[in-house]
Structures are given as structure tokens and as C-alpha cells.
Design an enzyme around this catalytic site. Sequence first.
Site, PDB file in Angstrom:
ATOM      1  N   ALA A 149       4.177  -6.855  -3.773  1.00 59.44           N
ATOM      2  CA  ALA A 149       3.850  -5.384  -4.014  1.00 59.44           C
ATOM      3  C   ALA A 149       4.679  -4.689  -4.860  1.00 59.44           C
ATOM      4  CB  ALA A 149       1.975  -5.529  -3.859  1.00 59.44           C
ATOM      5  N   TYR A 150       5.515  -3.986  -4.075  1.00 57.19           N
ATOM      6  CA  TYR A 150       5.840  -2.902  -4.906  1.00 57.19           C
ATOM      7  C   TYR A 150       6.937  -3.823  -5.841  1.00 57.19           C
ATOM      8  CZ  TYR A 150      10.402   0.534  -4.728  1.00 57.19           C
ATOM      9  OH  TYR A 150      10.951   1.635  -4.794  1.00 57.19           O
ATOM     10  N   ALA A 151       7.965  -4.397  -5.608  1.00 58.29           N
ATOM     11  CA  ALA A 151       8.413  -5.419  -6.753  1.00 58.29           C
ATOM     12  C   ALA A 151       7.672  -5.553  -7.654  1.00 58.29           C
ATOM     13  CB  ALA A 151       9.402  -6.272  -5.704  1.00 58.29           C
TER      14      ALA A 151
END
Length: 259
Positions: free
Chosen positions: A150-152
Site C-alpha cells: 500500500a505504501y509503494a
Amino acid sequence: MNEFLSLQGKRALITSGTRGAGGATVRLFEKLGARVLTTARSKPLEIPESQFVAADLTHADGCARVANVVRDQLGGADIIVHMLGGSSAPAGGYTALDDAEWRKELDLNLMPAVRLDRELVPDMEARGSGVVIHVTSIQREMPLPEATTAYAAAKAALSTYSKSLSKLVSPKGVRVVRVSPGWIETEASIALAKRLAEEQGLTIEQGKQMIMKSLGGVPIGRPSLPEEIANLIAFIASDRAGTITGAEYVIDGGTVPTV
């Protein structure tokens, strides 16, 4: 002797500027002559009240508050550095990420930049000058699927948004540039290396090596220092980089293995 780099008289907003690479960027900008305003949820003792605004940028009202203080105290911004980012998502791959986790990652890593730019960049366009720097991550190119999906994805969205913004505002004199760090040796990353080392009965240096191995290796053999990230950002923000826009600068010790 003439200075090679100066930000004398520039008005700068640097988000998440209380520690790590953000803190190093604030200190360098001030040293180079900029008037700096930074923001986080709470103020460290060492930062003067006049240079700080407490706000939660994961919410629209927090972004609006910061934009209003920038206008009231600085009269606008010549430079915006979007340092804010991070992740609190659990490990476990895509199935561990419910809608709430996805929303948290987007609200932290994408929406603060979108909202603050919407508030402050039109004034740059009207003046015909300004610099916007979005700090992305090499994770957008090489995510760790067990931990950073999700961060990426949020950082990839920030990068695409940044490129699109550059196309719109560069003809009006506003430069938009991305800085994409790899692993940075911050207090948090050292704490992670220490924890990994203690769990495995290793030294902190061996803990660092574990982190670098998980990234596929760092050819230069060490993480970037916060001050090195700040050096790159300061150059991009300066008039020395006057025709640089729409580009992304990777600073990762060679971690990304492709061209």
C-alpha cells in the site's frame, strides 16, 4: 569567495521537518538563507514557534491550516518540499490490507501533497515562479510485497501526480521535481536495525546488513544520510537547477537494479 548555492530570501514550506531527512532539510535551508516554516503533529522544543505550525496533514483541515499560516506568516511560498510519508500498515501481504489500511496509506503519502499544492501552487503560477519537490520512494519501483504494497502504491500515485502537475505548471514558471530516496539512516531505521540485531543475536552493523539484503542489496554498502538527501533537495530547489522540472532523482546507493 562566491557561494555556489544560495536560497537567500526564499520562503519555504517543508512538511515533516522535525527529524530525519526532513529535519536535515530544514537546517540546510535555513543555513542557505531561506525563511522556513515546517509542520508536524507536535512541536519539538528546539524549533521556534515562529517556524512551526502543529497540524495533522492526513486530514483536509490540517492542510488548510498549514496553507493559511504559510500565507499569513510568509506571504506565500517560493518552495514547497513534501517530505511527509511513511507506513504503519501490517505485514502479511495484500490480504492483510483492508480498506482502512489503504486509506491511511493514501492519506499520509499522497493527499497532503495534493491538498497543499492545490492551496499554494496557484499563487506560484500567478507570480510566474516557484519550486515544488515531492519526496517519493524507490518502493514505487520495487515494492516489498509482504510489507509495503500500500505504501509503494501510494508513492507511485504521488510520482504520477507530480509528473502531471509539472506538465501543467512548468509553462507558467513553476518547477515540479521528484526526489526518490532508498533506505535513509534515520533514528527510526537505526532502531529497526538494533531490534533485528537483538532478535538474532547480532551486532547493529549486522542488523543494517540484514535490512540492505532485504532490499536486494545496496551497492554503495550503506544507507544514505539525512544530510545527503537534504543536499540534493537544496540543489533542486535552488536557481542552479533552473531548467530541471518533471524529473525524478533517485538517491539510493544504487539499490534499484535497473536502468
